[in-house]
Design a protein around this motif. Structure first.
Motif, PDB file in Angstrom:
ATOM      1  N   LYS A 119      -3.235   0.031  15.157  1.00 59.03           N
ATOM      2  CA  LYS A 119      -3.360  -0.280  16.821  1.00 59.03           C
ATOM      3  C   LYS A 119      -2.205   0.718  17.369  1.00 59.03           C
ATOM      4  CE  LYS A 119      -4.324  -2.341  20.794  1.00 59.03           C
ATOM      5  NZ  LYS A 119      -5.509  -2.019  21.348  1.00 59.03           N
ATOM      6  N   LYS A 120      -2.665   1.602  18.384  1.00 55.23           N
ATOM      7  CA  LYS A 120      -1.625   2.382  18.953  1.00 55.23           C
ATOM      8  C   LYS A 120      -1.320   1.837  20.522  1.00 55.23           C
ATOM      9  CE  LYS A 120      -2.712   7.042  17.456  1.00 55.23           C
ATOM     10  NZ  LYS A 120      -3.253   8.321  17.881  1.00 55.23           N
ATOM     11  N   PHE A 121      -0.300   2.065  21.152  1.00 56.34           N
ATOM     12  CA  PHE A 121      -0.326   1.726  22.542  1.00 56.34           C
ATOM     13  C   PHE A 121       0.121   3.214  22.863  1.00 56.34           C
ATOM     14  CE2 PHE A 121       0.785  -2.225  20.734  1.00 56.34           C
ATOM     15  CZ  PHE A 121       0.072  -3.092  21.566  1.00 56.34           C
ATOM     16  N   ARG A 122      -0.651   3.693  23.697  1.00 60.08           N
ATOM     17  CA  ARG A 122      -0.431   5.499  23.861  1.00 60.08           C
ATOM     18  C   ARG A 122      -0.248   5.892  22.555  1.00 60.08           C
ATOM     19  NH1 ARG A 122       2.620   3.442  27.790  1.00 60.08           N
ATOM     20  NH2 ARG A 122       1.765   2.671  29.662  1.00 60.08           N
ATOM     21  N   GLU A 123       0.909   6.719  22.687  1.00 57.99           N
ATOM     22  CA  GLU A 123       1.190   7.623  21.156  1.00 57.99           C
ATOM     23  C   GLU A 123       1.754   6.554  20.171  1.00 57.99           C
ATOM     24  OE1 GLU A 123      -0.495  10.303  20.213  1.00 57.99           O
ATOM     25  OE2 GLU A 123      -1.422   9.805  22.280  1.00 57.99           O
ATOM     26  N   LYS A 124       2.212   5.493  20.620  1.00 62.54           N
ATOM     27  CA  LYS A 124       2.970   4.775  19.712  1.00 62.54           C
ATOM     28  C   LYS A 124       2.093   3.748  18.667  1.00 62.54           C
ATOM     29  CE  LYS A 124       6.249   2.172  17.842  1.00 62.54           C
ATOM     30  NZ  LYS A 124       7.398   2.863  16.993  1.00 62.54           N
ATOM     31  N   LYS A 125       2.412   4.058  17.243  1.00 61.50           N
ATOM     32  CA  LYS A 125       1.610   3.394  16.369  1.00 61.50           C
ATOM     33  C   LYS A 125       2.258   2.033  16.061  1.00 61.50           C
ATOM     34  CE  LYS A 125      -0.840   6.473  13.352  1.00 61.50           C
ATOM     35  NZ  LYS A 125      -1.234   6.809  11.984  1.00 61.50           N
ATOM     36  N   ALA A 126       1.771   1.002  16.579  1.00 59.89           N
ATOM     37  CA  ALA A 126       2.256  -0.503  16.419  1.00 59.89           C
ATOM     38  C   ALA A 126       1.898  -1.012  15.018  1.00 59.89           C
ATOM     39  CB  ALA A 126       2.130  -1.395  17.430  1.00 59.89           C
ATOM     40  N   VAL A 127       0.722  -0.919  14.649  1.00 61.26           N
ATOM     41  CA  VAL A 127       0.356  -1.261  13.426  1.00 61.26           C
ATOM     42  C   VAL A 127      -0.746  -0.289  12.699  1.00 61.26           C
ATOM     43  CG1 VAL A 127      -1.334  -3.006  12.241  1.00 61.26           C
ATOM     44  CG2 VAL A 127       0.004  -3.781  14.238  1.00 61.26           C
ATOM     45  N   SER A 128      -0.245   0.108  11.464  1.00 59.90           N
ATOM     46  CA  SER A 128      -0.942   1.325  10.762  1.00 59.90           C
ATOM     47  C   SER A 128      -1.593   0.749   9.459  1.00 59.90           C
ATOM     48  CB  SER A 128      -0.045   2.311  10.537  1.00 59.90           C
ATOM     49  OG  SER A 128       0.295   3.209  11.203  1.00 59.90           O
ATOM     50  N   GLN A 129      -2.962   0.775   9.421  1.00 59.30           N
ATOM     51  CA  GLN A 129      -3.879   0.604   8.254  1.00 59.30           C
ATOM     52  C   GLN A 129      -3.178  -0.402   7.404  1.00 59.30           C
ATOM     53  OE1 GLN A 129      -6.434   2.780   6.496  1.00 59.30           O
ATOM     54  NE2 GLN A 129      -6.326   3.351   8.707  1.00 59.30           N
ATOM     55  N   PHE A 130      -3.255  -1.727   8.140  1.00 59.89           N
ATOM     56  CA  PHE A 130      -2.528  -2.789   7.590  1.00 59.89           C
ATOM     57  C   PHE A 130      -3.779  -3.755   6.938  1.00 59.89           C
ATOM     58  CE2 PHE A 130      -0.802  -6.994   7.114  1.00 59.89           C
ATOM     59  CZ  PHE A 130       0.609  -6.912   7.223  1.00 59.89           C
ATOM     60  N   SER A 131      -3.380  -4.196   5.601  1.00 63.65           N
ATOM     61  CA  SER A 131      -4.547  -5.095   5.053  1.00 63.65           C
ATOM     62  C   SER A 131      -3.714  -6.244   4.512  1.00 63.65           C
ATOM     63  CB  SER A 131      -5.269  -4.123   3.971  1.00 63.65           C
ATOM     64  OG  SER A 131      -5.839  -3.376   4.652  1.00 63.65           O
ATOM     65  N   MET A 132      -4.537  -7.414   4.544  1.00 63.25           N
ATOM     66  CA  MET A 132      -3.904  -8.336   3.769  1.00 63.25           C
ATOM     67  C   MET A 132      -5.080  -9.502   3.663  1.00 63.25           C
ATOM     68  SD  MET A 132      -1.077 -10.468   6.011  1.00 63.25           S
ATOM     69  CE  MET A 132      -1.259 -11.947   5.193  1.00 63.25           C
ATOM     70  N   GLU A 133      -4.969 -10.584   2.792  1.00 61.93           N
ATOM     71  CA  GLU A 133      -6.055 -11.669   2.792  1.00 61.93           C
ATOM     72  C   GLU A 133      -5.327 -12.955   2.748  1.00 61.93           C
ATOM     73  OE1 GLU A 133      -8.769 -11.186  -0.558  1.00 61.93           O
ATOM     74  OE2 GLU A 133      -9.473  -9.356   0.292  1.00 61.93           O
ATOM     75  N   LEU A 134      -5.749 -13.821   3.524  1.00 58.53           N
ATOM     76  CA  LEU A 134      -4.992 -15.160   3.613  1.00 58.53           C
ATOM     77  C   LEU A 134      -6.153 -16.205   3.149  1.00 58.53           C
ATOM     78  CD1 LEU A 134      -2.585 -16.644   4.610  1.00 58.53           C
ATOM     79  CD2 LEU A 134      -3.320 -16.214   6.696  1.00 58.53           C
ATOM     80  N   GLU A 135      -5.937 -17.023   2.016  1.00 58.29           N
ATOM     81  CA  GLU A 135      -6.754 -18.051   1.873  1.00 58.29           C
ATOM     82  C   GLU A 135      -6.352 -19.463   2.413  1.00 58.29           C
ATOM     83  OE1 GLU A 135      -9.403 -17.996  -0.382  1.00 58.29           O
ATOM     84  OE2 GLU A 135      -9.239 -16.163  -1.472  1.00 58.29           O
ATOM     85  N   THR A 136      -7.531 -20.355   2.693  1.00 58.50           N
ATOM     86  CA  THR A 136      -6.994 -21.727   3.190  1.00 58.50           C
ATOM     87  C   THR A 136      -5.966 -22.384   2.255  1.00 58.50           C
ATOM     88  OG1 THR A 136      -8.974 -21.857   3.701  1.00 58.50           O
ATOM     89  CG2 THR A 136      -8.071 -23.732   3.875  1.00 58.50           C
ATOM     90  N   GLY A 137      -5.011 -22.997   2.705  1.00 57.62           N
ATOM     91  CA  GLY A 137      -4.067 -23.785   1.923  1.00 57.62           C
ATOM     92  C   GLY A 137      -2.654 -22.943   1.769  1.00 57.62           C
ATOM     93  N   GLN A 138      -2.652 -21.568   2.287  1.00 60.63           N
ATOM     94  CA  GLN A 138      -1.572 -21.018   2.049  1.00 60.63           C
ATOM     95  C   GLN A 138      -0.506 -21.078   3.334  1.00 60.63           C
ATOM     96  OE1 GLN A 138      -2.669 -16.865   1.245  1.00 60.63           O
ATOM     97  NE2 GLN A 138      -2.529 -17.407  -1.133  1.00 60.63           N
ATOM     98  N   CYS A 139       0.750 -20.835   3.277  1.00 57.29           N
ATOM     99  CA  CYS A 139       1.604 -20.720   4.285  1.00 57.29           C
ATOM    100  C   CYS A 139       2.364 -19.301   3.963  1.00 57.29           C
ATOM    101  CB  CYS A 139       2.604 -21.651   4.178  1.00 57.29           C
ATOM    102  SG  CYS A 139       3.828 -21.266   5.696  1.00 57.29           S
ATOM    103  N   VAL A 140       2.151 -18.210   4.857  1.00 60.25           N
ATOM    104  CA  VAL A 140       2.506 -16.817   4.719  1.00 60.25           C
ATOM    105  C   VAL A 140       3.451 -16.738   5.660  1.00 60.25           C
ATOM    106  CG1 VAL A 140       1.872 -14.370   4.372  1.00 60.25           C
ATOM    107  CG2 VAL A 140       0.421 -16.468   3.354  1.00 60.25           C
ATOM    108  N   GLY A 141       4.782 -15.860   5.491  1.00 61.67           N
ATOM    109  CA  GLY A 141       5.617 -15.427   6.338  1.00 61.67           C
ATOM    110  C   GLY A 141       5.483 -13.919   6.490  1.00 61.67           C
ATOM    111  N   LEU A 142       5.045 -13.516   7.814  1.00 58.74           N
ATOM    112  CA  LEU A 142       4.943 -12.060   8.123  1.00 58.74           C
ATOM    113  C   LEU A 142       6.556 -11.732   8.509  1.00 58.74           C
ATOM    114  CD1 LEU A 142       3.194  -9.684   8.465  1.00 58.74           C
ATOM    115  CD2 LEU A 142       2.846 -10.671  10.737  1.00 58.74           C
ATOM    116  N   ILE A 143       6.986 -11.157   7.614  1.00 59.05           N
ATOM    117  CA  ILE A 143       8.687 -10.740   7.870  1.00 59.05           C
ATOM    118  C   ILE A 143       8.865  -9.254   8.413  1.00 59.05           C
ATOM    119  CG2 ILE A 143      10.808 -10.872   7.021  1.00 59.05           C
ATOM    120  CD1 ILE A 143       9.689 -12.983   5.115  1.00 59.05           C
ATOM    121  N   GLY A 144       9.523  -8.857   9.221  1.00 58.30           N
ATOM    122  CA  GLY A 144       9.868  -7.644   9.632  1.00 58.30           C
ATOM    123  C   GLY A 144      10.800  -7.392  10.905  1.00 58.30           C
TER     124      GLY A 144
END
Ligand SMILES: Nc1ncnc2c1ncn2[C@@H]1O[C@H](COP(=O)(O)OP(=O)(O)OP(=O)(O)O)[C@@H](O)[C@H]1O
Length: 302
Positions: free
Chosen positions: A10-35
Protein backbone atom coordinates in the motif's frame (compact mmCIF):
# COMPACT_ATOMS: atom_id res chain seq x y z
CA UNK A 1 -10.54 -20.39 10.23
CA UNK A 2 -7.50 -19.04 8.48
CA UNK A 3 -6.67 -15.42 7.74
CA UNK A 4 -4.16 -14.99 4.93
CA UNK A 5 -2.39 -11.75 4.16
CA UNK A 6 -0.82 -12.27 0.78
CA UNK A 7 1.84 -9.96 -0.65
CA UNK A 8 0.02 -6.86 0.47
CA UNK A 9 1.40 -3.47 -0.59
CA UNK A 10 0.00 0.00 0.00
CA UNK A 11 1.34 3.40 -1.00
CA UNK A 12 0.22 6.89 -0.01
CA UNK A 13 1.32 9.04 -2.93
CA UNK A 14 4.98 8.05 -3.23
CA UNK A 15 5.25 6.83 0.38
CA UNK A 16 5.28 3.04 0.68
CA UNK A 17 3.41 2.28 3.93
CA UNK A 18 3.24 -1.52 3.48
CA UNK A 19 5.45 -3.55 1.15
CA UNK A 20 4.89 -7.14 -0.01
CA UNK A 21 3.66 -8.14 3.42
CA UNK A 22 2.50 -11.73 3.95
CA UNK A 23 1.45 -13.65 7.03
CA UNK A 24 -1.11 -16.22 8.09
CA UNK A 25 -3.17 -16.32 11.24
CA UNK A 26 -5.12 -19.33 12.51
CA UNK A 27 -8.08 -19.34 14.86
CA UNK A 28 -7.02 -19.48 18.51
CA UNK A 29 -3.81 -17.51 18.12
CA UNK A 30 -2.89 -14.18 19.63
CA UNK A 31 -0.35 -12.38 17.50
CA UNK A 32 1.46 -9.15 18.29
CA UNK A 33 2.26 -6.94 15.31
CA UNK A 34 5.23 -4.99 16.55
CA UNK A 35 7.01 -2.08 14.96
CA UNK A 36 8.18 1.45 15.61
CA UNK A 37 6.09 4.53 14.82
CA UNK A 38 5.42 4.81 11.11
CA UNK A 39 6.29 1.15 10.43
CA UNK A 40 2.96 0.50 8.71
CA UNK A 41 1.01 -1.22 11.49
CA UNK A 42 -2.13 0.93 11.30
CA UNK A 43 -2.20 0.74 7.52
CA UNK A 44 -1.96 -3.05 7.59
CA UNK A 45 -4.61 -3.34 10.30
CA UNK A 46 -6.98 -1.08 8.33
CA UNK A 47 -6.41 -3.25 5.27
CA UNK A 48 -7.29 -6.37 7.27
CA UNK A 49 -10.39 -4.61 8.63
CA UNK A 50 -11.31 -3.75 5.00
CA UNK A 51 -11.21 -0.03 5.69
CA UNK A 52 -8.35 0.54 3.26
CA UNK A 53 -7.89 -1.15 -0.09
CA UNK A 54 -4.57 -2.71 -1.10
CA UNK A 55 -2.61 -1.53 -4.12
CA UNK A 56 -1.29 -5.05 -4.56
CA UNK A 57 -1.98 -8.37 -2.89
CA UNK A 58 -5.05 -9.55 -1.01
CA UNK A 59 -6.43 -10.50 2.38
CA UNK A 60 -8.35 -13.75 2.48
CA UNK A 61 -10.43 -15.33 5.19
CA UNK A 62 -11.26 -18.98 4.62
CA UNK A 63 -10.02 -18.43 1.07
CA UNK A 64 -12.54 -15.62 0.43
CA UNK A 65 -11.76 -11.95 -0.04
CA UNK A 66 -12.01 -10.12 3.28
CA UNK A 67 -14.66 -7.70 2.00
CA UNK A 68 -17.01 -10.68 1.67
CA UNK A 69 -16.14 -11.88 5.19
CA UNK A 70 -16.32 -8.56 7.06
CA UNK A 71 -18.70 -10.01 9.62
CA UNK A 72 -15.92 -12.21 10.92
CA UNK A 73 -13.60 -9.28 11.67
CA UNK A 74 -13.89 -6.92 14.63
CA UNK A 75 -11.80 -3.75 14.54
CA UNK A 76 -10.61 -1.54 17.36
CA UNK A 77 -9.14 1.67 15.89
CA UNK A 78 -6.12 3.36 17.42
CA UNK A 79 -8.33 6.26 18.54
CA UNK A 80 -11.93 5.02 18.88
CA UNK A 81 -14.30 7.88 18.22
CA UNK A 82 -17.43 8.11 20.32
CA UNK A 83 -20.10 10.73 20.76
CA UNK A 84 -19.30 12.05 24.22
CA UNK A 85 -22.96 12.86 24.92
CA UNK A 86 -24.11 9.27 24.39
CA UNK A 87 -24.18 6.64 27.13
CA UNK A 88 -22.25 3.38 26.83
CA UNK A 89 -25.45 1.47 26.08
CA UNK A 90 -26.67 4.00 23.50
CA UNK A 91 -23.27 3.88 21.82
CA UNK A 92 -23.37 0.11 21.40
CA UNK A 93 -26.96 0.22 20.11
CA UNK A 94 -26.05 2.98 17.68
CA UNK A 95 -22.90 1.27 16.40
CA UNK A 96 -24.58 -2.14 16.32
CA UNK A 97 -27.42 -0.79 14.19
CA UNK A 98 -24.89 0.86 11.85
CA UNK A 99 -23.25 -2.51 11.32
CA UNK A 100 -26.58 -4.17 10.55
CA UNK A 101 -27.31 -6.01 13.81
CA UNK A 102 -31.06 -6.33 14.48
CA UNK A 103 -32.69 -4.51 17.40
CA UNK A 104 -33.74 -7.84 18.88
CA UNK A 105 -30.15 -9.13 18.89
CA UNK A 106 -28.90 -5.85 20.36
CA UNK A 107 -31.41 -5.96 23.22
CA UNK A 108 -30.17 -9.46 23.99
CA UNK A 109 -26.42 -8.95 23.41
CA UNK A 110 -25.56 -5.41 24.55
CA UNK A 111 -25.94 -6.18 28.30
CA UNK A 112 -23.88 -9.36 27.84
CA UNK A 113 -21.05 -7.54 26.09
CA UNK A 114 -21.12 -4.65 28.59
CA UNK A 115 -20.74 -7.21 31.39
CA UNK A 116 -17.88 -8.87 29.52
CA UNK A 117 -15.91 -5.62 29.30
CA UNK A 118 -16.77 -4.70 32.90
CA UNK A 119 -19.01 -1.73 32.08
CA UNK A 120 -22.41 -2.97 33.30
CA UNK A 121 -22.51 -0.48 36.14
CA UNK A 122 -21.66 2.36 33.76
CA UNK A 123 -24.11 1.43 30.99
CA UNK A 124 -26.11 4.63 31.48
CA UNK A 125 -23.12 6.89 32.12
CA UNK A 126 -22.19 9.42 29.42
CA UNK A 127 -18.96 8.73 27.51
CA UNK A 128 -17.68 12.17 28.50
CA UNK A 129 -17.31 10.85 32.08
CA UNK A 130 -15.25 7.82 30.97
CA UNK A 131 -11.53 7.31 31.61
CA UNK A 132 -9.23 6.31 28.74
CA UNK A 133 -9.32 2.67 29.86
CA UNK A 134 -13.13 2.68 29.99
CA UNK A 135 -13.35 4.17 26.48
CA UNK A 136 -10.96 1.55 25.20
CA UNK A 137 -13.03 -1.22 26.86
CA UNK A 138 -16.12 0.21 25.20
CA UNK A 139 -14.20 0.15 21.91
CA UNK A 140 -13.46 -3.53 22.45
CA UNK A 141 -17.17 -4.13 23.23
CA UNK A 142 -18.10 -2.46 19.94
CA UNK A 143 -15.54 -4.57 18.06
CA UNK A 144 -16.90 -7.78 19.62
CA UNK A 145 -20.59 -6.96 19.36
CA UNK A 146 -21.20 -8.82 16.10
CA UNK A 147 -19.31 -11.87 17.47
CA UNK A 148 -16.46 -11.91 14.96
CA UNK A 149 -14.01 -14.81 14.75
CA UNK A 150 -11.07 -12.40 14.57
CA UNK A 151 -10.42 -9.09 16.27
CA UNK A 152 -7.76 -6.67 15.11
CA UNK A 153 -6.69 -3.97 17.55
CA UNK A 154 -4.55 -0.99 16.70
CA UNK A 155 -2.33 0.02 19.63
CA UNK A 156 -5.05 -0.85 22.18
CA UNK A 157 -3.08 0.23 25.25
CA UNK A 158 -0.35 2.58 24.03
CA UNK A 159 -2.16 5.80 24.93
CA UNK A 160 -3.40 4.67 28.35
CA UNK A 161 -2.13 5.45 31.83
CA UNK A 162 -0.90 2.47 33.93
CA UNK A 163 -4.36 1.82 35.43
CA UNK A 164 -6.15 1.92 32.08
CA UNK A 165 -3.41 -0.17 30.56
CA UNK A 166 -3.83 -2.86 33.22
CA UNK A 167 -7.65 -2.86 32.80
CA UNK A 168 -7.41 -3.31 29.05
CA UNK A 169 -4.59 -5.90 29.13
CA UNK A 170 -6.62 -7.97 31.61
CA UNK A 171 -9.67 -7.74 29.37
CA UNK A 172 -7.65 -8.81 26.31
CA UNK A 173 -6.35 -11.79 28.31
CA UNK A 174 -9.97 -12.81 28.89
CA UNK A 175 -11.28 -12.34 25.36
CA UNK A 176 -8.27 -14.17 23.99
CA UNK A 177 -9.81 -17.40 25.35
CA UNK A 178 -12.60 -17.18 22.78
CA UNK A 179 -11.45 -14.81 20.02
CA UNK A 180 -8.43 -14.80 17.73
CA UNK A 181 -6.46 -11.59 18.19
CA UNK A 182 -4.04 -9.55 16.12
CA UNK A 183 -2.90 -6.48 17.98
CA UNK A 184 -0.40 -3.86 17.01
CA UNK A 185 1.90 -2.13 19.41
CA UNK A 186 5.24 -0.39 19.56
CA UNK A 187 5.63 -1.49 23.19
CA UNK A 188 7.03 -4.98 23.28
CA UNK A 189 6.16 -5.72 26.89
CA UNK A 190 2.43 -5.34 26.06
CA UNK A 191 2.63 -7.93 23.32
CA UNK A 192 4.92 -10.10 25.42
CA UNK A 193 2.30 -10.25 28.15
CA UNK A 194 -0.56 -11.47 26.00
CA UNK A 195 0.73 -12.89 22.72
CA UNK A 196 2.61 -16.07 21.97
CA UNK A 197 3.67 -15.05 18.49
CA UNK A 198 5.27 -11.83 17.30
CA UNK A 199 5.43 -10.40 13.82
CA UNK A 200 7.83 -7.51 13.49
CA UNK A 201 7.25 -4.85 10.84
CA UNK A 202 9.75 -2.19 9.81
CA UNK A 203 9.41 0.23 6.90
CA UNK A 204 6.27 -1.66 5.82
CA UNK A 205 8.09 -4.97 5.55
CA UNK A 206 7.90 -8.07 7.68
CA UNK A 207 11.30 -8.64 9.23
CA UNK A 208 10.48 -11.32 11.78
CA UNK A 209 7.75 -13.85 12.56
CA UNK A 210 8.59 -15.74 15.68
CA UNK A 211 7.47 -17.15 19.02
CA UNK A 212 8.63 -16.40 22.52
CA UNK A 213 10.15 -19.88 22.80
CA UNK A 214 12.08 -19.47 19.56
CA UNK A 215 13.43 -16.10 20.67
CA UNK A 216 14.58 -17.54 23.98
CA UNK A 217 16.24 -20.48 22.30
CA UNK A 218 18.04 -18.26 19.78
CA UNK A 219 19.21 -15.74 22.34
CA UNK A 220 19.96 -17.62 25.49
CA UNK A 221 22.96 -19.41 26.88
CA UNK A 222 22.08 -23.01 27.73
CA UNK A 223 22.19 -22.19 31.44
CA UNK A 224 19.46 -22.20 34.08
CA UNK A 225 19.67 -20.89 37.61
CA UNK A 226 17.67 -22.41 40.44
CA UNK A 227 17.28 -21.32 43.99
CA UNK A 228 16.14 -24.06 46.34
CA UNK A 229 15.17 -24.06 50.01
CA UNK A 230 17.63 -26.76 51.15
CA UNK A 231 21.27 -27.19 50.42
CA UNK A 232 20.50 -30.42 48.55
CA UNK A 233 23.91 -31.53 47.34
CA UNK A 234 22.81 -35.10 46.62
CA UNK A 235 20.24 -33.86 44.07
CA UNK A 236 22.88 -31.73 42.36
CA UNK A 237 25.10 -34.82 42.11
CA UNK A 238 22.18 -36.78 40.55
CA UNK A 239 21.54 -33.94 38.12
CA UNK A 240 25.16 -34.08 36.93
CA UNK A 241 24.53 -37.65 35.75
CA UNK A 242 21.52 -36.75 33.57
CA UNK A 243 22.25 -37.22 29.86
CA UNK A 244 21.15 -33.68 28.91
CA UNK A 245 23.11 -31.95 31.69
CA UNK A 246 26.61 -30.74 30.92
CA UNK A 247 27.43 -29.32 34.30
CA UNK A 248 25.87 -28.43 37.63
CA UNK A 249 27.35 -26.43 40.46
CA UNK A 250 25.96 -25.34 43.78
CA UNK A 251 26.76 -22.24 45.84
CA UNK A 252 24.69 -22.05 49.01
CA UNK A 253 21.07 -22.44 47.92
CA UNK A 254 21.80 -21.41 44.35
CA UNK A 255 22.36 -23.98 41.62
CA UNK A 256 23.72 -23.23 38.16
CA UNK A 257 23.01 -25.94 35.60
CA UNK A 258 24.30 -26.05 32.04
CA UNK A 259 22.06 -28.00 29.66
CA UNK A 260 22.52 -29.27 26.12
CA UNK A 261 19.49 -27.25 25.02
CA UNK A 262 17.51 -25.01 27.38
CA UNK A 263 14.20 -24.96 25.53
CA UNK A 264 14.24 -28.72 24.99
CA UNK A 265 15.27 -29.82 28.47
CA UNK A 266 14.19 -27.13 30.96
CA UNK A 267 10.90 -28.89 31.76
CA UNK A 268 12.58 -32.28 32.18
CA UNK A 269 14.92 -30.68 34.67
CA UNK A 270 12.05 -29.15 36.64
CA UNK A 271 10.26 -32.50 36.57
CA UNK A 272 13.36 -34.22 37.89
CA UNK A 273 13.60 -31.67 40.72
CA UNK A 274 9.96 -32.22 41.66
CA UNK A 275 10.34 -36.00 41.58
CA UNK A 276 13.24 -35.61 43.99
CA UNK A 277 11.19 -33.38 46.29
CA UNK A 278 13.44 -30.40 45.66
CA UNK A 279 11.69 -27.24 46.78
CA UNK A 280 12.28 -24.61 44.07
CA UNK A 281 11.84 -20.95 45.00
CA UNK A 282 13.31 -19.45 41.83
CA UNK A 283 13.93 -20.75 38.32
CA UNK A 284 15.53 -18.57 35.69
CA UNK A 285 16.84 -19.03 32.20
CA UNK A 286 20.01 -17.12 31.50
CA UNK A 287 19.28 -14.71 28.71
CA UNK A 288 21.92 -12.89 26.72
CA UNK A 289 19.55 -10.05 26.13
CA UNK A 290 16.07 -9.07 27.17
CA UNK A 291 13.35 -9.45 24.56
CA UNK A 292 13.14 -5.67 24.48
CA UNK A 293 16.80 -5.52 23.47
CA UNK A 294 16.37 -8.20 20.80
CA UNK A 295 13.49 -6.30 19.23
CA UNK A 296 15.29 -3.02 19.46
CA UNK A 297 18.14 -4.58 17.51
CA UNK A 298 15.70 -5.87 14.91
CA UNK A 299 13.88 -2.63 14.35
CA UNK A 300 16.74 -0.20 14.77
CA UNK A 301 19.17 -2.55 13.07
CA UNK A 302 22.11 -1.93 15.36
N1 LIG B 1 -3.46 8.64 4.96
C1 LIG B 1 -2.15 8.74 4.80
N2 LIG B 1 -1.62 9.62 3.93
C2 LIG B 1 -0.29 9.72 3.75
N3 LIG B 1 0.63 8.97 4.39
C3 LIG B 1 0.17 8.08 5.28
C4 LIG B 1 -1.24 7.92 5.53
N4 LIG B 1 -1.39 6.94 6.48
C5 LIG B 1 -0.14 6.52 6.80
N5 LIG B 1 0.78 7.21 6.08
C6 LIG B 1 2.24 7.00 6.14
O1 LIG B 1 2.49 5.61 6.00
C7 LIG B 1 3.51 5.18 6.89
C8 LIG B 1 2.95 4.08 7.80
O2 LIG B 1 1.98 4.66 8.67
P1 LIG B 1 1.16 3.82 9.73
O3 LIG B 1 0.23 4.77 10.41
O4 LIG B 1 0.58 2.64 9.07
O5 LIG B 1 2.31 3.37 10.73
P2 LIG B 1 2.20 2.83 12.22
O6 LIG B 1 3.20 1.73 12.32
O7 LIG B 1 0.80 2.51 12.55
O8 LIG B 1 2.69 4.06 13.07
P3 LIG B 1 2.12 4.67 14.45
O9 LIG B 1 2.56 3.71 15.52
O10 LIG B 1 2.82 5.98 14.54
O11 LIG B 1 0.65 4.78 14.33
C9 LIG B 1 3.95 6.41 7.66
O12 LIG B 1 5.09 6.94 7.02
C10 LIG B 1 2.79 7.37 7.51
O13 LIG B 1 3.22 8.70 7.55
Amino acid sequence: MKLEIKNVSKKFREKKAVSQFSMELETGQCVGLIGPNGAGKSTLIKIIADILQTDEGEVLLEGKNISKMKREIGYLPQYPNFYEWMTAKETLFFMGQLSGISKKELIRDVPIILAKVGLSDEEDAKIRTFSGGMKQRLGIAQALLHKPAFIVMDEPVSALDPIGRREVLNLIQEIKQETTILLSTHILSDAEEICERFVVIKNGMKIEDTTMLDLISRNSKPVVYLEITHNDKSWVDTVKMLPYVKDAEMTGHKVKITLDDVVKYKNSLIQNALENNVDIIRFEIDKHETLEEIFLKLVVGT
